[in-house]
Enzyme design. Structure first.
Site, PDB file in Angstrom:
ATOM      1  N   ASP A 131       2.810  -1.703  11.601  1.00 30.84           N
ATOM      2  CA  ASP A 131       2.751  -3.088  12.068  1.00 30.84           C
ATOM      3  C   ASP A 131       4.109  -3.787  12.034  1.00 30.84           C
ATOM      4  OD1 ASP A 131       2.923  -3.061   9.324  1.00 30.84           O
ATOM      5  OD2 ASP A 131       1.385  -4.583   8.986  1.00 30.84           O
ATOM      6  N   ASP A 191       6.170  -5.339   5.668  1.00 32.77           N
ATOM      7  CA  ASP A 191       6.836  -6.640   5.890  1.00 32.77           C
ATOM      8  C   ASP A 191       6.786  -7.544   4.660  1.00 32.77           C
ATOM      9  OD1 ASP A 191       4.115  -6.865   6.240  1.00 32.77           O
ATOM     10  OD2 ASP A 191       4.248  -8.286   7.913  1.00 32.77           O
ATOM     11  N   ARG A 234       0.629  -4.792  -5.567  1.00 35.00           N
ATOM     12  CA  ARG A 234       0.900  -6.059  -4.901  1.00 35.00           C
ATOM     13  C   ARG A 234       1.107  -7.086  -6.015  1.00 35.00           C
ATOM     14  NH1 ARG A 234      -2.930  -3.638  -1.194  1.00 35.00           N
ATOM     15  NH2 ARG A 234      -1.726  -3.059   0.627  1.00 35.00           N
ATOM     16  N   GLY A 238       0.850  -1.205   0.000  1.00 31.96           N
ATOM     17  CA  GLY A 238       0.000   0.000   0.000  1.00 31.96           C
ATOM     18  C   GLY A 238       0.879   1.246   0.000  1.00 31.96           C
ATOM     19  N   ARG A 258      -5.113  -2.570   8.866  1.00 33.83           N
ATOM     20  CA  ARG A 258      -5.138  -4.018   8.595  1.00 33.83           C
ATOM     21  C   ARG A 258      -5.256  -4.781   9.915  1.00 33.83           C
ATOM     22  NH1 ARG A 258      -1.288  -6.691   4.005  1.00 33.83           N
ATOM     23  NH2 ARG A 258      -1.716  -4.723   2.995  1.00 33.83           N
ATOM     24  N   THR A 263       4.617   2.068   5.475  1.00 35.16           N
ATOM     25  CA  THR A 263       3.240   1.574   5.604  1.00 35.16           C
ATOM     26  C   THR A 263       2.537   2.395   6.673  1.00 35.16           C
ATOM     27  OG1 THR A 263       1.838  -0.242   6.418  1.00 35.16           O
ATOM     28  CG2 THR A 263       4.124  -0.314   7.104  1.00 35.16           C
ATOM     29  N   ASP A 283       0.318   1.360   8.504  1.00 39.96           N
ATOM     30  CA  ASP A 283      -0.226   0.497   9.558  1.00 39.96           C
ATOM     31  C   ASP A 283       0.598   0.456  10.847  1.00 39.96           C
ATOM     32  OD1 ASP A 283      -2.102  -0.072   7.643  1.00 39.96           O
ATOM     33  OD2 ASP A 283      -1.237  -2.018   7.094  1.00 39.96           O
TER      34      ASP A 283
HETATM   35  P1  ADP Z   1       3.391  -4.682   2.628  1.00 36.63           P
HETATM   36  O1  ADP Z   1       4.732  -4.603   2.002  1.00 36.63           O
HETATM   37  O2  ADP Z   1       2.783  -3.342   2.888  1.00 36.63           O
HETATM   38  O3  ADP Z   1       3.358  -5.611   3.832  1.00 36.63           O
HETATM   39  P2  ADP Z   1       2.069  -6.780   1.132  1.00 36.63           P
HETATM   40  O4  ADP Z   1       2.014  -7.735   2.292  1.00 36.63           O
HETATM   41  O5  ADP Z   1       0.871  -6.673   0.268  1.00 36.63           O
HETATM   42  O6  ADP Z   1       2.389  -5.291   1.559  1.00 36.63           O
HETATM   43  O7  ADP Z   1       3.332  -7.211   0.236  1.00 36.63           O
HETATM   44  C1  ADP Z   1       3.717  -6.442  -0.875  1.00 36.63           C
HETATM   45  C2  ADP Z   1       4.315  -7.332  -1.903  1.00 36.63           C
HETATM   46  O8  ADP Z   1       5.523  -7.932  -1.412  1.00 36.63           O
HETATM   47  C3  ADP Z   1       3.482  -8.526  -2.338  1.00 36.63           C
HETATM   48  O9  ADP Z   1       2.475  -8.187  -3.254  1.00 36.63           O
HETATM   49  C4  ADP Z   1       4.532  -9.389  -2.987  1.00 36.63           C
HETATM   50  O10 ADP Z   1       4.881  -8.900  -4.267  1.00 36.63           O
HETATM   51  C5  ADP Z   1       5.724  -9.175  -2.062  1.00 36.63           C
HETATM   52  N1  ADP Z   1       5.786 -10.256  -1.071  1.00 36.63           N
HETATM   53  C6  ADP Z   1       5.002 -10.413   0.020  1.00 36.63           C
HETATM   54  N2  ADP Z   1       5.329 -11.553   0.680  1.00 36.63           N
HETATM   55  C7  ADP Z   1       6.322 -12.138  -0.039  1.00 36.63           C
HETATM   56  C8  ADP Z   1       7.087 -13.344   0.107  1.00 36.63           C
HETATM   57  N3  ADP Z   1       6.889 -14.199   1.121  1.00 36.63           N
HETATM   58  N4  ADP Z   1       8.019 -13.612  -0.834  1.00 36.63           N
HETATM   59  C9  ADP Z   1       8.231 -12.771  -1.869  1.00 36.63           C
HETATM   60  N5  ADP Z   1       7.552 -11.624  -2.060  1.00 36.63           N
HETATM   61  C10 ADP Z   1       6.618 -11.309  -1.159  1.00 36.63           C
HETATM   62  O1  F6P Z   2      -1.375  -1.544   4.386  1.00 34.59           O
HETATM   63  C1  F6P Z   2      -1.957  -0.286   4.209  1.00 34.59           C
HETATM   64  C2  F6P Z   2      -3.445  -0.421   4.009  1.00 34.59           C
HETATM   65  O2  F6P Z   2      -3.975   0.877   3.807  1.00 34.59           O
HETATM   66  C3  F6P Z   2      -4.190  -1.109   5.145  1.00 34.59           C
HETATM   67  O3  F6P Z   2      -4.407  -0.262   6.256  1.00 34.59           O
HETATM   68  C4  F6P Z   2      -5.460  -1.533   4.447  1.00 34.59           C
HETATM   69  O4  F6P Z   2      -6.053  -2.651   5.072  1.00 34.59           O
HETATM   70  C5  F6P Z   2      -4.953  -1.912   3.089  1.00 34.59           C
HETATM   71  O5  F6P Z   2      -3.732  -1.203   2.886  1.00 34.59           O
HETATM   72  C6  F6P Z   2      -5.908  -1.594   1.976  1.00 34.59           C
HETATM   73  O6  F6P Z   2      -5.340  -2.050   0.801  1.00 34.59           O
HETATM   74  P1  F6P Z   2      -5.910  -1.760  -0.651  1.00 34.59           P
HETATM   75  O7  F6P Z   2      -5.302  -0.488  -1.123  1.00 34.59           O
HETATM   76  O8  F6P Z   2      -5.434  -2.923  -1.454  1.00 34.59           O
HETATM   77  O9  F6P Z   2      -7.396  -1.680  -0.546  1.00 34.59           O
END
Ligand code: ADP
Ligand code: F6P
Length: 369
Positions: free
Chosen positions: A135, A109, A78, A11, A177, A131, A133
């Site tokens: 988190d 993360d 994502r 995000g 989240r 982020t 969040d």
């Molecule tokens: P954030 O980085 O905010 O936690 P996401 O959890 O959606 O957001 O992860 C962002 C992107 O990071 C995912 O869409 C994917 O491309 C990559 N990613 C997440 N987890 C993994 C993983 N275990 N291995 C490789 N890439 C990952």
């Molecule tokens: O991780 C940031 C965040 O804004 C969360 O707080 C929320 O749950 C999520 O992204 C929303 O994601 P999307 O933009 O895919 O709706």
């Protein structure tokens, strides 16, 4: 070190552009070229000899102009494919082909998991936490969190003004989240009377009792701040059987949300306070004895110009990221501890367990120990 690539992923978060600017600026001072990979790891997987649409060549002037803008000029996304080893190898091969010596990944993360996979493929990476969040356990700050709290605080203050005029309780939903930090901090900042988060189990009956206590204490404009993930920790409640006989449509496949919670609390409080016998009360509003409204703050939390604290952290983090890469570090994340910017091993950072401020949660909810 001749060329650094920057990726924003997950995000978007206020401060990401400031971090991009800082990386480009810090690199330029050392004569290092910077390129941007657009649309997170998706972009990395689509760049080829014939398709360079997701490649951004930075020019210092344009980057400087972007520093205080919200969002990310590199776009973000994502990318599920990047979880698969064959695509991680493809991404690393593309970076090598582009002559990239190291990557700065700005995200949460999940994005750092992606960065770690690139490190395993031999690409040096440093992560900057981006982020709203908050988190990530290893750092006190993530880009965008302070801004999101500010947006929610302003929204709740506005809502409390109209709630006061109408003698109406209000449910306000914040993002985050699975993390209740935005909701908790905004609740503290606004003097909200109730906060519900995914970290603490809660049940509707107790919340209704707490709200009635506020109403009896002549505080009918009480605010119930909820984190969007609070439904994860809600004790089972049969909203269908409760709401439908009471005139509100709840289909069997409906999920709980802020609006349903407001409806349930309204009806429960009317019952608990004995307002349903037609007796006019001082909480009278448009023929209803008591009305509970709801607002979802939503994406405005991500789209705001970053507050100074987020921008300043982004600036320092971008500067440190380049300096670390130039010193040969890899697999590092940047964060703040005791208010100071620091770095640590990325894999260790992701193993750290988050703590939640139960003391503040109890204080907002007026729970005595
Ligand atoms: P954030 O980085 O905010 O936690 P996401 O959890 O959606 O957001 O992860 C962002 C992107 O990071 C995912 O869409 C994917 O491309 C990559 N990613 C997440 N987890 C993994 C993983 N275990 N291995 C490789 N890439 C990952
Ligand atoms: O991780 C940031 C965040 O804004 C969360 O707080 C929320 O749950 C999520 O992204 C929303 O994601 P999307 O933009 O895919 O709706």
């Amino acid at each position: 070190m001749k060329k650094i690539a920057i990726i924003t992923s997950g995000g978007d978060a206020p401060g990401m552009n400031a971090a991009i600017t800082a990386v480009v600026k810090a690199a330029a001072r050392r004569g290092i070229e910077c390129i941007g990979i657009k649309r997170g790891f998706n972009g990395l997987l689509t760049i080829s000899d014939d398709n360079q649409k997701d490649l951004q060549r930075f020019d210092l002037e344009t980057v400087l102009d972007n520093a205080d803008r919200p969002g990310t000029q590199l776009r973000t996304a994502r990318c599920d494919d990047f979880r698969k080893p064959e695509f991680q190898k493809k991404g690393a091969d593309t970076l090598r082909k582009l002559g990239v010596d190291a990557v700065v990944v700005i995200g949460g993360d999940g994005s750092f998991q992606g960065a770690l996979r690139l490190v395993e493929q031999g690409i040096p990476c440093v992560g900057i936490p981006g982020t709203i969040d908050n988190d990530l356990a290893f750092t006190e700050m993530t880009l965008g969190y302070e801004t999101a709290v500010q947006v929610c605080t302003e929204a709740i203050r506005d809502i409390r003004a109209t709630s006061r005029s109408h003698n109406r309780p209000h449910v306000v939903e914040c993002m985050g989240r699975h993390c209740g930090d935005i909701a908790l901090k905004a609740a503290c900042a606004t003097g909200a009377e109730i906060v519900l988060v995914p970290e603490v189990k809660w049940d509707i009956e107790t919340v209704a009792q707490r709200l009635c206590y506020q109403i009896r204490k002549e505080n009918p404009r009480a605010t119930i701040v909820i984190a969007e993930g609070c439904w994860d920790s809600m004790m089972p409640f049969d909203a269908y059987s409760y709401l439908n006989p009471r005139g509100k449509k709840f289909r069997e496949d409906d999920k709980m949300n802020a609006s349903f919670l407001a409806s349930i609390l309204q009806r429960k409080c009317i019952d608990i306070l004995g307002l349903n016998e037609g007796s006019p009360t001082r909480y009278h509003d448009e023929g209803d004895e008591l009305a509970v409204r709801s607002t979802v703050v939503g994406y405005t939390q991500r789209g705001r110009m970053p507050v100074a604290k987020d921008s300043a952290f982004a600036f320092e983090a971008g500067h440190l990221a380049v300096s670390l890469l130039c010193k040969g570090y890899t697999g590092q994340v940047i964060g703040t501890r005791h208010g100071r910017v620091f770095h640590m091993d990325m894999a260790d950072a992701l193993k750290e367990k988050r703590t939640f401020r139960h003391d503040l949660y109890d204080l907002v909810n007026d729970i005595r120990d």
